[in-house]
Design an enzyme around this catalytic site. Structure first.
Site, PDB file in Angstrom:
ATOM      1  N   LYS A  54       0.840  -1.212   0.000  1.00 33.56           N
ATOM      2  CA  LYS A  54       0.000   0.000   0.000  1.00 33.56           C
ATOM      3  C   LYS A  54       0.871   1.257   0.000  1.00 33.56           C
ATOM      4  O   LYS A  54       2.082   1.174   0.195  1.00 33.56           O
ATOM      5  CB  LYS A  54      -0.904  -0.024   1.231  1.00 33.56           C
ATOM      6  CG  LYS A  54      -0.137  -0.005   2.556  1.00 33.56           C
ATOM      7  CD  LYS A  54      -1.042  -0.274   3.747  1.00 33.56           C
ATOM      8  CE  LYS A  54      -0.232  -0.341   5.031  1.00 33.56           C
ATOM      9  NZ  LYS A  54      -1.069  -0.684   6.202  1.00 33.56           N
ATOM     10  N   TYR A  70      16.910  29.425   6.842  1.00 31.28           N
ATOM     11  CA  TYR A  70      15.727  30.083   7.407  1.00 31.28           C
ATOM     12  C   TYR A  70      15.813  30.181   8.927  1.00 31.28           C
ATOM     13  O   TYR A  70      16.252  29.249   9.602  1.00 31.28           O
ATOM     14  CB  TYR A  70      14.465  29.300   7.044  1.00 31.28           C
ATOM     15  CG  TYR A  70      14.037  29.475   5.602  1.00 31.28           C
ATOM     16  CD1 TYR A  70      13.672  30.732   5.115  1.00 31.28           C
ATOM     17  CD2 TYR A  70      14.002  28.391   4.744  1.00 31.28           C
ATOM     18  CE1 TYR A  70      13.276  30.879   3.790  1.00 31.28           C
ATOM     19  CE2 TYR A  70      13.600  28.529   3.431  1.00 31.28           C
ATOM     20  CZ  TYR A  70      13.242  29.785   2.957  1.00 31.28           C
ATOM     21  OH  TYR A  70      12.851  29.936   1.656  1.00 31.28           O
TER      22      TYR A  70
HETATM   23  C1  LIG Z   1      -0.282  -1.699   6.816  1.00 33.56           C
HETATM   24  C2  LIG Z   1      -0.851  -2.946   7.370  1.00 33.56           C
HETATM   25  C3  LIG Z   1      -0.048  -4.075   7.586  1.00 33.56           C
HETATM   26  C4  LIG Z   1       1.455  -4.037   7.434  1.00 33.56           C
HETATM   27  O1  LIG Z   1       1.992  -3.473   8.614  1.00 33.56           O
HETATM   28  P1  LIG Z   1       3.563  -3.378   8.834  1.00 33.56           P
HETATM   29  O2  LIG Z   1       3.693  -2.833  10.213  1.00 33.56           O
HETATM   30  O3  LIG Z   1       4.076  -2.413   7.819  1.00 33.56           O
HETATM   31  O4  LIG Z   1       4.109  -4.738   8.666  1.00 33.56           O
HETATM   32  C5  LIG Z   1      -0.662  -5.232   7.993  1.00 33.56           C
HETATM   33  N1  LIG Z   1      -2.000  -5.292   8.199  1.00 33.56           N
HETATM   34  C6  LIG Z   1      -2.807  -4.220   8.017  1.00 33.56           C
HETATM   35  C7  LIG Z   1      -4.264  -4.348   8.265  1.00 33.56           C
HETATM   36  C8  LIG Z   1      -2.268  -3.017   7.618  1.00 33.56           C
HETATM   37  O5  LIG Z   1      -3.061  -1.955   7.461  1.00 33.56           O
END
Ligand SMILES: *Cc1c(COP(=O)(O)O)cnc(C)c1O
Length: 377
Positions: free
Chosen positions: A34, A275
């Site tokens: 994702k 800055y």
């Molecule tokens: C993003 C996500 C994962 C992966 O989590 P990590 O900590 O990056 O391994 C697993 N399950 C769900 C439901 C998620 O949203």
């Protein structure tokens, strides 16, 4: 000359981290890609992993559509599920796995009129065991399971949940969540056995609760399916004590954020940089300007002292990060000149160190990398 900033992505390293996750998890592992593959590029990572993984997962339907359009044919799980009938139609056409976490999603499946397409979906029934975000109350798991099992549009149901504190394995919440999950799993399995009464053999309802941190540090959470995200990208999310003996080298670095010096300057004692004139030289010195800023996703809250590698020498950021540039101390890198390589994070500067300096986590740095940064594979 093009701007020297680029993110160099090592796809083989992602695969090697996936294989490491598999050896730890035992069962099947969903590769979570994702948020643009945690910044590594959604379709590039998805296409590369497809022949090697048990399944992929994204957060949104839009990401899944993009992957299917790129000919990614493997099992593909949408972690938020779908929100309306039109989206469900798309999910069915694209043969996606869907999380179902709410009554309205069960109702969408119940109302679905099977069209010309004769596909049934793999459903991931989500229960909330303590994360407090998505999912049914564990007591309602069996009831939802029975509803889903009865639908012709449903091919299989996997019971799933998500940890709130897996990165701190000693927390009591993990024990509570696992026991709530196990109790729900028993009731679902019982419901399943009752429904299959006529058949001689009953099957196991598959389960999935572990994310990366749990795969690494909570062996009791390993089930038929685990879900690996951040560990695929070389980052160990587990908060460890200083004397931890865990081998840090099991995970390979997957991204080098690399740039170069576009100016080299000397400063007199007392002169300020950037800055807010936040940083002043305590004595005469030399510094460089790097083509990388918060407009590229480098964290603006990384302050003076954040490590940076210049020409293979570890030095540090000075002053405030600008939108397109940042400054680095060159007092200890006399040979540095315009064009010298700069590593913002990568094999020499762990992304977790930069994240610590900016009060954030590697997840945010990876996913925050903007479109402006070319990904080189
Ligand atoms: C993003 C996500 C994962 C992966 O989590 P990590 O900590 O990056 O391994 C697993 N399950 C769900 C439901 C998620 O949203």
């Amino acid at each position: 000359m093009t701007r020297p900033l680029q993110a160099i992505i090592n796809l083989d390293a992602i695969l090697s981290n996936y294989r490491y996750a598999k050896t730890l998890a035992g069962g099947a592992v969903v590769a979570v890609i994702k948020a643009n593959g945690y910044g590594h590029g959604l379709t590039n990572v998805g296409k590369f992993l497809t022949p090697h993984v048990d399944a992929l997962a994204v957060a949104t339907l839009e990401e899944a559509v993009e992957l299917r359009a790129a000919n990614v044919t493997t099992r593909l799980l949408v972690l938020e599920g779908v929100f309306d009938a039109e989206a469900l139609d798309t999910a069915i056409q694209l043969n996606l796995d869907l999380v179902v976490h709410s009554d309205y999603q069960v109702a969408l499946l119940e109302q679905y009129q099977q069209g010309t397409i004769n596909t049934a979906l793999n459903i991931w029934l989500k229960i909330d065991t303590g994360m407090g975000r998505l999912g049914f109350c564990p007591r309602r798991a069996a009831e939802q399971y029975k509803k889903l099992y009865a639908l012709s549009v449903v091919k299989s149901v996997t019971l799933t949940s998500h940890f709130a504190c897996a990165d701190e394995p000693a927390r009591q919440e993990n024990v509570f969540q696992l026991s709530a999950f196990d109790a729900a799993a028993r009731s679902v399995q019982q419901a399943h056995n009752d429904l299959c009464d006529s058949q001689s053999e009953t099957t196991l309802v598959p389960q999935s609760i572990a994310n990366s941190a749990a795969i690494i540090a909570l062996p009791a959470a390993r089930r038929q399916w685990s879900r690996a995200g951040i560990m695929l990208y070389g980052s160990d999310p587990v908060v460890r004590s200083a004397d931890s003996s865990v081998d840090k080298h099991s995970l390979a670095c997957t991204m080098t954020l690399q740039s170069g010096l576009i100016a080299v300057r000397s400063a007199a004692k007392g002169e300020s940089i950037g800055y807010g004139a936040d940083f002043r030289f305590a004595q005469d010195g030399r510094y460089g300007i790097v083509a990388c800023g918060y407009g590229d996703g480098y964290p603006r809250h990384a302050g003076t002292g954040t490590p940076v590698m210049v020409g293979g020498v570890r030095t540090c950021l000075i002053g405030r990060v600008s939108m397109d540039m940042l400054a680095v101390d060159l007092s200890c890198v006399p040979e540095a000149a315009v064009g010298t390589d700069v590593e913002l994070w990568g094999p020499g500067i762990p992304v977790s160190e930069v994240a610590d300096c900016a009060g954030t986590i590697p997840y945010e740095l990876f996913t925050g990398l903007t479109q402006r940064v070319p990904r080189v594979y």
